[in-house]
Design a protein around this motif. Sequence first.
Motif, PDB file in Angstrom:
ATOM      1  N   SER A   4      45.375  45.332  52.846  1.00  0.00           N
ATOM      2  CA  SER A   4      45.528  44.748  51.513  1.00  0.00           C
ATOM      3  C   SER A   4      45.788  45.803  50.444  1.00  0.00           C
ATOM      4  N   ALA A   5      45.711  47.076  50.796  1.00  0.00           N
ATOM      5  CA  ALA A   5      45.930  48.151  49.826  1.00  0.00           C
ATOM      6  C   ALA A   5      47.436  48.297  49.568  1.00  0.00           C
ATOM      7  N   GLU A   6      47.919  47.705  48.482  1.00  0.00           N
ATOM      8  CA  GLU A   6      49.347  47.734  48.176  1.00  0.00           C
ATOM      9  C   GLU A   6      49.840  49.138  47.850  1.00  0.00           C
ATOM     10  N   PHE A   7      48.946  50.026  47.496  1.00  0.00           N
ATOM     11  CA  PHE A   7      49.325  51.404  47.188  1.00  0.00           C
ATOM     12  C   PHE A   7      50.053  52.053  48.362  1.00  0.00           C
ATOM     13  N   LEU A   8      49.717  51.645  49.587  1.00  0.00           N
ATOM     14  CA  LEU A   8      50.305  52.274  50.773  1.00  0.00           C
ATOM     15  C   LEU A   8      51.716  51.783  51.061  1.00  0.00           C
ATOM     16  N   ASP A   9      52.131  50.679  50.442  1.00  0.00           N
ATOM     17  CA  ASP A   9      53.438  50.100  50.774  1.00  0.00           C
ATOM     18  C   ASP A   9      54.575  51.086  50.538  1.00  0.00           C
ATOM     19  N   ALA A  10      54.483  51.857  49.463  1.00  0.00           N
ATOM     20  CA  ALA A  10      55.565  52.798  49.152  1.00  0.00           C
ATOM     21  C   ALA A  10      55.715  53.856  50.232  1.00  0.00           C
ATOM     22  N   TYR A  11      54.624  54.244  50.864  1.00  0.00           N
ATOM     23  CA  TYR A  11      54.670  55.298  51.888  1.00  0.00           C
ATOM     24  C   TYR A  11      55.072  54.750  53.249  1.00  0.00           C
ATOM     25  N   VAL A  12      55.159  53.418  53.336  1.00  0.00           N
ATOM     26  CA  VAL A  12      55.597  52.800  54.583  1.00  0.00           C
ATOM     27  C   VAL A  12      57.077  52.430  54.520  1.00  0.00           C
ATOM     28  N   HIS A  13      57.514  51.922  53.369  1.00  0.00           N
ATOM     29  CA  HIS A  13      58.871  51.371  53.270  1.00  0.00           C
ATOM     30  C   HIS A  13      59.849  52.277  52.535  1.00  0.00           C
ATOM     31  N   GLU A  14      59.369  53.225  51.752  1.00  0.00           N
ATOM     32  CA  GLU A  14      60.286  54.050  50.970  1.00  0.00           C
ATOM     33  C   GLU A  14      60.349  55.478  51.524  1.00  0.00           C
ATOM     34  N   ASN A  15      61.345  56.205  51.051  1.00  0.00           N
ATOM     35  CA  ASN A  15      61.554  57.580  51.516  1.00  0.00           C
ATOM     36  C   ASN A  15      60.678  58.513  50.686  1.00  0.00           C
ATOM     37  N   VAL A  62      42.988  35.860  39.443  1.00  0.00           N
ATOM     38  CA  VAL A  62      42.254  35.321  40.584  1.00  0.00           C
ATOM     39  C   VAL A  62      43.175  35.047  41.766  1.00  0.00           C
ATOM     40  N   LEU A  63      44.231  34.245  41.558  1.00  0.00           N
ATOM     41  CA  LEU A  63      45.090  33.873  42.680  1.00  0.00           C
ATOM     42  C   LEU A  63      45.828  35.061  43.292  1.00  0.00           C
ATOM     43  N   PRO A  64      46.440  35.949  42.480  1.00  0.00           N
ATOM     44  CA  PRO A  64      47.093  37.118  43.103  1.00  0.00           C
ATOM     45  C   PRO A  64      46.117  38.003  43.878  1.00  0.00           C
ATOM     46  N   THR A  65      44.880  38.138  43.368  1.00  0.00           N
ATOM     47  CA  THR A  65      43.900  38.960  44.072  1.00  0.00           C
ATOM     48  C   THR A  65      43.527  38.335  45.407  1.00  0.00           C
ATOM     49  N   LEU A  66      43.256  37.023  45.422  1.00  0.00           N
ATOM     50  CA  LEU A  66      42.911  36.356  46.676  1.00  0.00           C
ATOM     51  C   LEU A  66      44.085  36.373  47.652  1.00  0.00           C
ATOM     52  N   LYS A  67      45.296  36.215  47.119  1.00  0.00           N
ATOM     53  CA  LYS A  67      46.479  36.255  47.988  1.00  0.00           C
ATOM     54  C   LYS A  67      46.619  37.619  48.656  1.00  0.00           C
ATOM     55  N   ARG A  68      46.287  38.674  47.913  1.00  0.00           N
ATOM     56  CA  ARG A  68      46.400  40.019  48.466  1.00  0.00           C
ATOM     57  C   ARG A  68      45.260  40.326  49.439  1.00  0.00           C
ATOM     58  N   VAL A  69      44.006  40.081  49.007  1.00  0.00           N
ATOM     59  CA  VAL A  69      42.845  40.478  49.806  1.00  0.00           C
ATOM     60  C   VAL A  69      42.672  39.592  51.031  1.00  0.00           C
ATOM     61  N   VAL A  70      42.877  38.276  50.844  1.00  0.00           N
ATOM     62  CA  VAL A  70      42.702  37.349  51.962  1.00  0.00           C
ATOM     63  C   VAL A  70      44.004  37.175  52.742  1.00  0.00           C
ATOM     64  N   GLY A  71      45.113  37.002  52.029  1.00  0.00           N
ATOM     65  CA  GLY A  71      46.390  36.802  52.712  1.00  0.00           C
ATOM     66  C   GLY A  71      46.835  38.016  53.503  1.00  0.00           C
ATOM     67  N   ARG A  72      46.534  39.219  52.991  1.00  0.00           N
ATOM     68  CA  ARG A  72      46.911  40.451  53.702  1.00  0.00           C
ATOM     69  C   ARG A  72      45.684  41.090  54.356  1.00  0.00           C
ATOM     70  N   ASP A 103      37.613  45.360  47.164  1.00  0.00           N
ATOM     71  CA  ASP A 103      38.980  45.482  46.675  1.00  0.00           C
ATOM     72  C   ASP A 103      39.348  44.342  45.726  1.00  0.00           C
ATOM     73  N   LEU A 104      38.367  43.492  45.404  1.00  0.00           N
ATOM     74  CA  LEU A 104      38.642  42.391  44.486  1.00  0.00           C
ATOM     75  C   LEU A 104      38.792  42.925  43.065  1.00  0.00           C
ATOM     76  N   ASP A 105      39.890  42.533  42.415  1.00  0.00           N
ATOM     77  CA  ASP A 105      40.166  43.010  41.058  1.00  0.00           C
ATOM     78  C   ASP A 105      40.700  41.842  40.234  1.00  0.00           C
ATOM     79  N   PHE A 106      39.814  40.882  39.963  1.00  0.00           N
ATOM     80  CA  PHE A 106      40.235  39.682  39.240  1.00  0.00           C
ATOM     81  C   PHE A 106      40.634  39.998  37.807  1.00  0.00           C
ATOM     82  N   GLY A 107      40.003  41.003  37.205  1.00  0.00           N
ATOM     83  CA  GLY A 107      40.267  41.307  35.806  1.00  0.00           C
ATOM     84  C   GLY A 107      41.688  41.768  35.561  1.00  0.00           C
ATOM     85  N   ASP A 108      42.217  42.635  36.416  1.00  0.00           N
ATOM     86  CA  ASP A 108      43.558  43.192  36.210  1.00  0.00           C
ATOM     87  C   ASP A 108      44.652  42.349  36.852  1.00  0.00           C
TER      88      ASP A 108
END
Length: 501
Positions: free
Chosen positions: A440-451, A478-488, A470-475
């Motif tokens: 669920s750590a989106e920070f790593l996506d750039a190091y997987v898909h980009e050069n 609610v829905l994007p956080t659950l989609k990221r933490v639970v969906g991924r 990793d829940l960050d409802f404030g920033d």
Amino acid sequence: MWRRTYLLLLLVRVYFALSPSYLHPDENFQGPEVFAGRIFSYPSKLPWEFTVENPIRSIFPLWPTYELPMSLLQWFYTETGSGSPPPQLVYHALRAGMFLLSFVLEDWAIYELVPSPRHRRATVVLVASSYVTWTYQTHTFSNSLETLLVAWGLVLIRRIVENKRRSSFFSHAVLAFIAVAGVFNRITFPAFLLIPGLQLLPHFLRKPTSLVAFIAFGVLFSTIAITTDTAFYRPTTGLLENLRNPIITPLNNLLYNSDTSNLAQHGLHPHHQHFTANLFQLLGPAYIVMLLSIFSKPMRNIRALSAFSATALLSLFPHQEPRFLLPCVPLLLSCIRIKKPLVLTAWIIFNAAMGFLMGVYHQGGVIPMQLAMPNLTAGPTTVFWWKTYSPPLWLLGNNIPHIETHDLMGMPGAEMMQQLDLSVPACGLPLSTYLVAPTSAEFLDAYVHENTTIRLTQEWVYRNHINLDDLDFGDDGVLPTLKRVVGRRGLGIWAAHRSCN
């Protein structure tokens, strides 16, 4: 009906006992990790509680709970010429042991504590249907052991008070042992027996020999506990020196936790946290039922007094976690009846949801990942763990000296990549650096898909893993956080290498 329901709930408890969720680092680092290196020569790292100048954790209650079964396993494998048992067998054996303690001692104690024969079966089933019983009580927590000691302390007090005809020195000896083991296990233990213990005053006034017996056995067991701790922490010091300068871990623990600056390192909470949040997290709909029943009919039984007085006393300390109140759960559940269909449905849904969240998914990939690590790596390897609970080193086993583990915890992503960059080998050299992190750590996506300079290639993923930290409802909302933490959801291991184009 009650018997069939209880047997079904017993199977549910077995399932969660063997599920590899990870509720808190203390369940590993204040128990199995302490003895694994001594018994099996597994890699292990003692936590700070055991390494400071004035240690605050006692070995006395840990010896029969963890060291004894681990030693028996080692003895069996030595006798059969098989070396040391695999760490996954030791892990599941300890979980099975905690299940048996919960099944036998907790359920038995609750059955005895409920005076009404008509309500006993319903109460035992209600406690057995709690997710706390399925998860926390089957994990290797000092809080889980404290729950058993509190329950049996209340049972012994009741037996002694109700025995008007004669004094049973055996009951006094067992109660003294429970009191000493409880204090050396957790300094919060006396808070649960303070009010119930007042029932013993008339008994001791009427039978002074009982008081003398209780004190004598208490001094005996305390001496054994202090001697055991002192010998553990000072194995090379002579007996006379240890007697002159003993290590009293409960006293050290009390002094440490009396300093607010020390508690601030572990997190400070408002004093109402236990009553307004933690009890509700543990009891769910049952807490609401209990509050409503208090206003209509005050609870005056000793179980409720024990739970509420202990919660009030523990609320004086600003560091408050839900697991500190584990002994309250069976005591409070034994004071209520859930009869209305709507409340019963809410109770079932609450415990099913919390059971799977805490018993299966909560940091659920750390243990399987660490057990699988020897098969995922080869040769000298450096493994960085990021955004997870600390991985128990002892699960690597004693045949894996080539794995070097670095726990980066919640380090910012940029700093984590700097640490990774220092370890990744130059182009053309064999891979030897890996990163374990939540998917669920989106920070790593750039190091997987980009050069990028450092590229990450996923080697393996364990899906039954959710990182609630990793829940960050404030920033994020609610829905994007659950989609990221639970969906991924999931925990992955990435091979780190340099981009050599």
